[in-house]
Design a protein around this motif. Structure first.
Motif, PDB file in Angstrom:
ATOM      1  N   UNK A  57       0.849  -1.187   0.000  1.00 36.38           N
ATOM      2  CA  UNK A  57       0.000   0.000   0.000  1.00 36.38           C
ATOM      3  C   UNK A  57       0.882   1.233   0.000  1.00 36.38           C
ATOM      4  N   UNK A  58       0.579   2.161  -0.919  1.00 37.39           N
ATOM      5  CA  UNK A  58       1.292   3.436  -0.988  1.00 37.39           C
ATOM      6  C   UNK A  58       0.266   4.555  -0.922  1.00 37.39           C
ATOM      7  N   UNK A  59       0.593   5.589  -0.145  1.00 36.51           N
ATOM      8  CA  UNK A  59      -0.311   6.720   0.030  1.00 36.51           C
ATOM      9  C   UNK A  59       0.491   8.012   0.024  1.00 36.51           C
ATOM     10  N   UNK A  60      -0.135   9.069  -0.488  1.00 33.83           N
ATOM     11  CA  UNK A  60       0.511  10.376  -0.427  1.00 33.83           C
ATOM     12  C   UNK A  60       0.125  11.112   0.855  1.00 33.83           C
ATOM     13  N   UNK A  61      -0.661  10.486   1.714  1.00 36.97           N
ATOM     14  CA  UNK A  61      -1.088  10.973   3.033  1.00 36.97           C
ATOM     15  C   UNK A  61      -1.957  12.225   2.989  1.00 36.97           C
ATOM     16  N   UNK A  62      -2.538  12.528   1.847  1.00 39.68           N
ATOM     17  CA  UNK A  62      -3.493  13.625   1.764  1.00 39.68           C
ATOM     18  C   UNK A  62      -4.781  13.107   1.137  1.00 39.68           C
ATOM     19  N   UNK A  63      -5.834  13.880   1.221  1.00 40.11           N
ATOM     20  CA  UNK A  63      -7.104  13.508   0.605  1.00 40.11           C
ATOM     21  C   UNK A  63      -7.976  12.710   1.541  1.00 40.11           C
ATOM     22  N   UNK A  64      -9.279  12.990   1.500  1.00 37.52           N
ATOM     23  CA  UNK A  64     -10.207  12.278   2.384  1.00 37.52           C
ATOM     24  C   UNK A  64     -10.638  10.933   1.793  1.00 37.52           C
ATOM     25  N   UNK A  65     -10.328   9.872   2.470  1.00 40.44           N
ATOM     26  CA  UNK A  65     -10.754   8.539   2.059  1.00 40.44           C
ATOM     27  C   UNK A  65     -10.739   7.647   3.289  1.00 40.44           C
ATOM     28  N   UNK A  66     -11.525   6.590   3.261  1.00 40.12           N
ATOM     29  CA  UNK A  66     -11.649   5.717   4.424  1.00 40.12           C
ATOM     30  C   UNK A  66     -10.615   4.600   4.462  1.00 40.12           C
ATOM     31  N   UNK A  67     -10.025   4.254   3.346  1.00 36.95           N
ATOM     32  CA  UNK A  67      -9.058   3.166   3.307  1.00 36.95           C
ATOM     33  C   UNK A  67      -9.684   1.893   2.780  1.00 36.95           C
ATOM     34  N   UNK A  68      -9.221   0.755   3.263  1.00 35.73           N
ATOM     35  CA  UNK A  68      -9.773  -0.520   2.810  1.00 35.73           C
ATOM     36  C   UNK A  68      -9.732  -1.521   3.946  1.00 35.73           C
ATOM     37  N   UNK A  69     -10.573  -2.530   3.831  1.00 38.15           N
ATOM     38  CA  UNK A  69     -10.598  -3.611   4.818  1.00 38.15           C
ATOM     39  C   UNK A  69     -10.798  -4.928   4.083  1.00 38.15           C
ATOM     40  N   UNK A  70      -9.824  -5.816   4.202  1.00 38.02           N
ATOM     41  CA  UNK A  70      -9.929  -7.153   3.622  1.00 38.02           C
ATOM     42  C   UNK A  70     -10.646  -8.030   4.645  1.00 38.02           C
ATOM     43  N   UNK A  71     -11.780  -8.565   4.258  1.00 32.80           N
ATOM     44  CA  UNK A  71     -12.566  -9.367   5.188  1.00 32.80           C
ATOM     45  C   UNK A  71     -12.343 -10.863   5.017  1.00 32.80           C
ATOM     46  N   UNK A  72     -11.852 -11.257   3.851  1.00 30.92           N
ATOM     47  CA  UNK A  72     -11.726 -12.690   3.591  1.00 30.92           C
ATOM     48  C   UNK A  72     -10.717 -12.923   2.474  1.00 30.92           C
ATOM     49  N   UNK A  73     -10.032 -14.051   2.565  1.00 32.72           N
ATOM     50  CA  UNK A  73      -9.197 -14.549   1.469  1.00 32.72           C
ATOM     51  C   UNK A  73      -9.793 -15.891   1.084  1.00 32.72           C
ATOM     52  N   UNK A  74     -10.185 -16.010  -0.172  1.00 34.04           N
ATOM     53  CA  UNK A  74     -10.778 -17.251  -0.659  1.00 34.04           C
ATOM     54  C   UNK A  74      -9.707 -18.016  -1.416  1.00 34.04           C
ATOM     55  N   UNK A  75      -9.575 -19.277  -1.088  1.00 35.95           N
ATOM     56  CA  UNK A  75      -8.602 -20.121  -1.771  1.00 35.95           C
ATOM     57  C   UNK A  75      -9.332 -21.210  -2.554  1.00 35.95           C
ATOM     58  N   UNK A  76      -8.725 -21.624  -3.632  1.00 33.20           N
ATOM     59  CA  UNK A  76      -9.240 -22.799  -4.337  1.00 33.20           C
ATOM     60  C   UNK A  76      -8.068 -23.755  -4.513  1.00 33.20           C
TER      61      UNK A  76
END
Length: 86
Positions: free
Chosen positions: A59-78
Motif C-alpha cells: 500500500x502506498x499513500x501520499x497521506x493527503x485527501x479524504x478517504x476511508x481506506x480498505x478492509x480485507x474481510x476474507x481470502x478465498x482459496x481454491x
C-alpha cells in the motif's frame, strides 16, 4: 498472504476507498510480479482469482485527501481436485 495448498487466491474487501491514482494497493505474486493495482472507490469488492498460493500486498499513500481506506474481510482459496475416471 500465503496458503501453501492453494492453487488460486481471491481477496474480498468489505470496503475499498482510497484516493484515486494517489493511493494504491498493489497485489503482487510471491515472487514480486505485479498482478493488479487497485485505486479509487470500489466499495465492497472482490478481486479476480490470482493463480498463486502466495500474494504480497503493498500500500502506498501520499497521506493527503479524504478517504476511508480498505478492509480485507476474507481470502478465498481454491485447490486442485484430483479425480480418477474409469
Amino acid at each position: 498472504i500465503e496458503y501453501p495448498e492453494a492453487r488460486e487466491l481471491q481477496l474480498v474487501f468489505d470496503m475499498f476507498d482510497v484516493e484515486n491514482n494517489y493511493d494504491t494497493l498493489t497485489v503482487k505474486s510471491g515472487k514480486g510480479d505485479v498482478l493488479e493495482v487497485l485505486t479509487g472507490q470500489k466499495g465492497a469488492h472482490r478481486t479476480k482469482f490470482y493463480p498463486f498460493s502466495k500474494l504480497l500486498l503493498e500500500f502506498k499513500s501520499d497521506s493527503t485527501g479524504p478517504a476511508q481506506g480498505f478492509r480485507i474481510s476474507q481470502v478465498i482459496e481454491s485447490r486442485y481436485s484430483e479425480y480418477t475416471f474409469t
